[in-house]
Design an enzyme around this catalytic site. Structure first.
Site, PDB file in Angstrom:
ATOM      1  N   SER A   1       0.825  -1.216   0.000  1.00 49.12           N
ATOM      2  CA  SER A   1       0.000   0.000   0.000  1.00 49.12           C
ATOM      3  C   SER A   1       0.854   1.259   0.000  1.00 49.12           C
ATOM      4  O   SER A   1       1.754   1.389   0.826  1.00 49.12           O
ATOM      5  CB  SER A   1      -0.851   0.104   1.271  1.00 49.12           C
TER       6      SER A   1
ATOM      7  N   HIS B   1      -4.314   0.089  -4.117  1.00 45.96           N
ATOM      8  CA  HIS B   1      -3.850  -1.132  -4.781  1.00 45.96           C
ATOM      9  C   HIS B   1      -4.496  -1.182  -6.152  1.00 45.96           C
ATOM     10  O   HIS B   1      -5.667  -1.477  -6.275  1.00 45.96           O
ATOM     11  CB  HIS B   1      -4.305  -2.386  -4.008  1.00 45.96           C
TER      12      HIS B   1
ATOM     13  N   HIS C   1      -5.187  -9.486  -0.235  1.00 49.37           N
ATOM     14  CA  HIS C   1      -4.992  -9.810   1.182  1.00 49.37           C
ATOM     15  C   HIS C   1      -5.960 -10.913   1.600  1.00 49.37           C
ATOM     16  O   HIS C   1      -7.039 -11.056   1.031  1.00 49.37           O
ATOM     17  CB  HIS C   1      -5.251  -8.579   2.045  1.00 49.37           C
TER      18      HIS C   1
ATOM     19  N   TYR D   1      -7.789 -10.944   4.111  1.00 49.72           N
ATOM     20  CA  TYR D   1      -9.051 -10.420   4.653  1.00 49.72           C
ATOM     21  C   TYR D   1     -10.071 -10.137   3.558  1.00 49.72           C
ATOM     22  O   TYR D   1     -11.233  -9.865   3.844  1.00 49.72           O
ATOM     23  CB  TYR D   1      -8.811  -9.174   5.524  1.00 49.72           C
ATOM     24  N   GLU D   2      -9.660 -10.202   2.285  1.00 52.62           N
ATOM     25  CA  GLU D   2     -10.610  -9.957   1.198  1.00 52.62           C
ATOM     26  C   GLU D   2     -11.543 -11.142   0.981  1.00 52.62           C
ATOM     27  O   GLU D   2     -12.554 -11.018   0.312  1.00 52.62           O
ATOM     28  CB  GLU D   2      -9.871  -9.582  -0.086  1.00 52.62           C
TER      29      GLU D   2
ATOM     30  N   ALA E   1       3.445  -2.125   4.095  1.00 55.00           N
ATOM     31  CA  ALA E   1       3.319  -1.196   5.212  1.00 55.00           C
ATOM     32  C   ALA E   1       3.181  -2.026   6.485  1.00 55.00           C
ATOM     33  O   ALA E   1       2.653  -3.136   6.453  1.00 55.00           O
ATOM     34  CB  ALA E   1       2.100  -0.313   5.009  1.00 55.00           C
TER      35      ALA E   1
ATOM     36  N   MET F   1      -0.589  -7.025   7.640  1.00 56.22           N
ATOM     37  CA  MET F   1      -1.635  -7.957   7.179  1.00 56.22           C
ATOM     38  C   MET F   1      -1.237  -8.648   5.881  1.00 56.22           C
ATOM     39  O   MET F   1      -2.094  -9.047   5.093  1.00 56.22           O
ATOM     40  CB  MET F   1      -2.953  -7.196   6.988  1.00 56.22           C
ATOM     41  N   SER F   2       0.061  -8.765   5.618  1.00 55.41           N
ATOM     42  CA  SER F   2       0.482  -9.456   4.386  1.00 55.41           C
ATOM     43  C   SER F   2       1.784 -10.194   4.673  1.00 55.41           C
ATOM     44  O   SER F   2       1.987 -10.640   5.784  1.00 55.41           O
ATOM     45  CB  SER F   2       0.624  -8.439   3.248  1.00 55.41           C
TER      46      SER F   2
ATOM     47  N   ASN G   1       3.159   3.649  11.087  1.00 57.25           N
ATOM     48  CA  ASN G   1       2.447   4.122  12.284  1.00 57.25           C
ATOM     49  C   ASN G   1       2.946   3.355  13.503  1.00 57.25           C
ATOM     50  O   ASN G   1       3.540   2.285  13.363  1.00 57.25           O
ATOM     51  CB  ASN G   1       0.939   3.880  12.129  1.00 57.25           C
TER      52      ASN G   1
ATOM     53  N   HIS H   1      -6.169   3.776   7.952  1.00 58.78           N
ATOM     54  CA  HIS H   1      -5.679   3.380   6.629  1.00 58.78           C
ATOM     55  C   HIS H   1      -5.104   4.594   5.885  1.00 58.78           C
ATOM     56  O   HIS H   1      -4.070   4.497   5.232  1.00 58.78           O
ATOM     57  CB  HIS H   1      -6.806   2.729   5.828  1.00 58.78           C
TER      58      HIS H   1
HETATM   59  N1  HPA Z   1      -1.350  -3.091  11.955  1.00 57.40           N
HETATM   60  C1  HPA Z   1      -1.578  -3.956  10.946  1.00 57.40           C
HETATM   61  N2  HPA Z   1      -1.270  -3.697   9.683  1.00 57.40           N
HETATM   62  C2  HPA Z   1      -0.705  -2.518   9.409  1.00 57.40           C
HETATM   63  C3  HPA Z   1      -0.452  -1.563  10.401  1.00 57.40           C
HETATM   64  C4  HPA Z   1      -0.788  -1.869  11.754  1.00 57.40           C
HETATM   65  O1  HPA Z   1      -0.603  -1.069  12.689  1.00 57.40           O
HETATM   66  N3  HPA Z   1       0.116  -0.495   9.776  1.00 57.40           N
HETATM   67  C5  HPA Z   1       0.209  -0.800   8.453  1.00 57.40           C
HETATM   68  N4  HPA Z   1      -0.285  -2.018   8.221  1.00 57.40           N
END
Ligand code: HPA
Length: 277
Positions: A32, A63, A85, A87-88, A117, A215-216, A239, A251
């Protein structure tokens, strides 16, 4: 049609469309907000994922779903702009990656470079940092290798000691030092998502030895390592995870921060691919 038939069809489709005098050495998956790197591809054939049989489908903002087959820093490379992902949708994400990654392996790809990310679990690793993945915790609840195993593809019980290739990692660290790009190594915890973690989950992840959460990465690594590709991964730390700062992760923030990391990551990747060529 079996999974093997799907992989063969996808491989044949890509082979038919690939550039002339091109034998892919490496592949790159862009996370992302990290699309900038795809603009550094030279003489690339670009295909929408939707056109490729049995391939990935992407829906998330940031994406766009394009496959680039060309050269990066002079190295023949496949670049995935956009990822699917878990989760999709249950299983769909896994099977799509299985087809896509085994197909590029069949085309000859040796090295897979993942970018993603991730949130920091460590107060000293601030947003904007780049973390190279040294190892992972697969906490997604899924494993893409579940099901019948094709021994011609890879072993039933793969070992994971070198899942993130140690030689390539030390190579990338050398490039980072030479180019003066700060790069730390750490453990990536892969979660199913799509929610960001609770503060209690964040404390658990810290306790069990993770440095960053996302998440990947883990699914792609498992599929690629199993079929014999050398894997490496770099996370753009976008973050602080929940509870580590007063700002709750969103996001939008992760996309914005990933774009800020994108320049340095592009430089690092470019250096890496140049040294491959
Ligand atoms: N958690 C999960 N996935 C992420 C995060 C997070 O804080 N930041 C970017 N992708």
């Amino acid at each position: 049609m079996t999974l093997t038939d799907h992989i063969q069809e996808t491989t044949a489709f890509l082979r038919d469309r690939q550039p002339e005098n091109w034998q892919p050495q490496a592949a790159l998956i862009l996370g992302s907000g990290l699309n900038q790197i795809s603009t550094a591809m030279q003489d690339a054939v670009v295909i929408d994922y939707d056109e490729i049989p049995h391939f990935l489908r992407t829906q998330v903002e940031g994406h766009s779903g394009k496959l680039h087959m060309g050269w990066l820093g002079g190295a023949p490379t496949i670049c995935f702009q956009g990822r699917q992902h878990l989760y999709e949708g249950p299983r769909q994400g896994i099977d799509a990656w299985t087809v896509a990654l085994r197909a590029i392996r069949a085309l000859g790809v040796d090295i897979l470079f993942l970018t993603a990310a991730a949130g920091s679990l460590n107060k000293t690793m601030t947003p904007g940092s780049l973390m190279m993945v040294a190892d992972h915790l697969n906490l997604t609840g899924y494993n893409p290798l579940v099901g019948p195993n094709d021994e011609a593809t890879g072993p039933r019980f793969p070992n994971m000691g070198r899942a993130y290739d140690p030689d390539l990692r030390s190579w990338l660290l050398d490039i980072a030092i030479a180019d003066n790009i700060p790069l730390v190594e750490g453990v990536y915890a892969g979660m199913l998502g799509p929610n960001f973690e609770t503060a209690a989950e964040v404390r658990m992840l810290q306790t069990i030895g993770a440095d960053a959460v996302g998440m990947s990465v883990t699914t792609e690594c498992l599929i690629a390592h199993h079929c014999g590709m050398r894997v490496m991964a770099c996370s753009a730390i976008t973050n602080f995870a929940e509870g580590l700062s007063s700002i709750a992760p969103t996001h939008e923030e992760t996309l914005e921060m990933a774009e800020q990391c994108s320049g340095r990551l592009t430089q690092l990747l470019f250096g890496f691919f140049e040294s491959l060529a």
